[in-house]
Motif scaffolding. Structure first.
Motif, PDB file in Angstrom:
ATOM      1  N   UNK A 138      88.455  40.534  60.587  1.00  0.00           N
ATOM      2  CA  UNK A 138      87.402  40.792  59.604  1.00  0.00           C
ATOM      3  C   UNK A 138      87.052  42.284  59.560  1.00  0.00           C
ATOM      4  N   UNK A 139      86.895  42.889  60.720  1.00  0.00           N
ATOM      5  CA  UNK A 139      86.551  44.314  60.782  1.00  0.00           C
ATOM      6  C   UNK A 139      87.683  45.160  60.196  1.00  0.00           C
ATOM      7  N   UNK A 151      74.080  41.488  64.641  1.00  0.00           N
ATOM      8  CA  UNK A 151      73.486  42.447  63.707  1.00  0.00           C
ATOM      9  C   UNK A 151      73.962  43.855  64.017  1.00  0.00           C
ATOM     10  N   UNK A 152      74.124  44.163  65.299  1.00  0.00           N
ATOM     11  CA  UNK A 152      74.576  45.491  65.696  1.00  0.00           C
ATOM     12  C   UNK A 152      75.986  45.778  65.190  1.00  0.00           C
ATOM     13  N   UNK A 153      76.875  44.787  65.279  1.00  0.00           N
ATOM     14  CA  UNK A 153      78.241  44.969  64.793  1.00  0.00           C
ATOM     15  C   UNK A 153      78.231  45.133  63.271  1.00  0.00           C
ATOM     16  N   UNK A 154      77.452  44.341  62.579  1.00  0.00           N
ATOM     17  CA  UNK A 154      77.350  44.467  61.124  1.00  0.00           C
ATOM     18  C   UNK A 154      76.811  45.839  60.729  1.00  0.00           C
ATOM     19  N   UNK A 155      75.812  46.324  61.436  1.00  0.00           N
ATOM     20  CA  UNK A 155      75.261  47.656  61.164  1.00  0.00           C
ATOM     21  C   UNK A 155      76.302  48.740  61.425  1.00  0.00           C
ATOM     22  N   UNK A 191      98.135  50.503  59.189  1.00  0.00           N
ATOM     23  CA  UNK A 191      97.657  50.022  60.497  1.00  0.00           C
ATOM     24  C   UNK A 191      96.561  48.967  60.328  1.00  0.00           C
ATOM     25  N   UNK A 192      95.625  49.194  59.413  1.00  0.00           N
ATOM     26  CA  UNK A 192      94.546  48.230  59.199  1.00  0.00           C
ATOM     27  C   UNK A 192      95.073  46.937  58.600  1.00  0.00           C
ATOM     28  N   UNK A 193      96.039  47.031  57.694  1.00  0.00           N
ATOM     29  CA  UNK A 193      96.643  45.822  57.128  1.00  0.00           C
ATOM     30  C   UNK A 193      97.324  45.015  58.225  1.00  0.00           C
ATOM     31  N   UNK A 194      98.026  45.698  59.113  1.00  0.00           N
ATOM     32  CA  UNK A 194      98.677  45.030  60.233  1.00  0.00           C
ATOM     33  C   UNK A 194      97.643  44.305  61.099  1.00  0.00           C
ATOM     34  N   UNK A 205      94.927  37.560  67.533  1.00  0.00           N
ATOM     35  CA  UNK A 205      93.740  38.392  67.419  1.00  0.00           C
ATOM     36  C   UNK A 205      92.554  37.542  66.992  1.00  0.00           C
ATOM     37  N   UNK A 206      91.393  38.047  67.257  1.00  0.00           N
ATOM     38  CA  UNK A 206      90.190  37.289  66.945  1.00  0.00           C
ATOM     39  C   UNK A 206      89.865  37.391  65.462  1.00  0.00           C
TER      40      UNK A 206
END
Length: 69
Positions: A56-57, A9-13, A40-43, A50-51
């Motif tokens: 997802x993030x 929940x903390x990561x989602x928040x 960079x985010x697309x990469x 990677x996890x």
């Protein structure tokens, strides 16, 4: 990006708050900076190593930014 990625929940928040910060900052970023961040985010979201959570993030932030591809 998988919808079944498990996160606390903390990561989602945190993702929710950071998305809001990105939306507020976008008008103040140059087009070049937006493209750099988007690439960079697309990469990160499409790399084979990677996890699932990292991908997802990166994907959840990446939708805010244009890319050069």
């Amino acid at each position: 990006m998988s919808d079944d990625v498990k996160m606390s929940t903390e990561v989602a928040d945190l993702i929710f708050v950071l998305n809001g910060m990105i939306e507020a900052a976008m008008p103040h970023l140059s087009k070049e900076a937006q493209l750099d961040i988007g690439d960079m985010l697309l990469n990160l979201s499409t790399r084979t190593k990677g996890t699932d959570l990292m991908k997802h993030i990166a994907g959840s932030f990446g939708h805010h930014f244009p890319t050069r591809s």
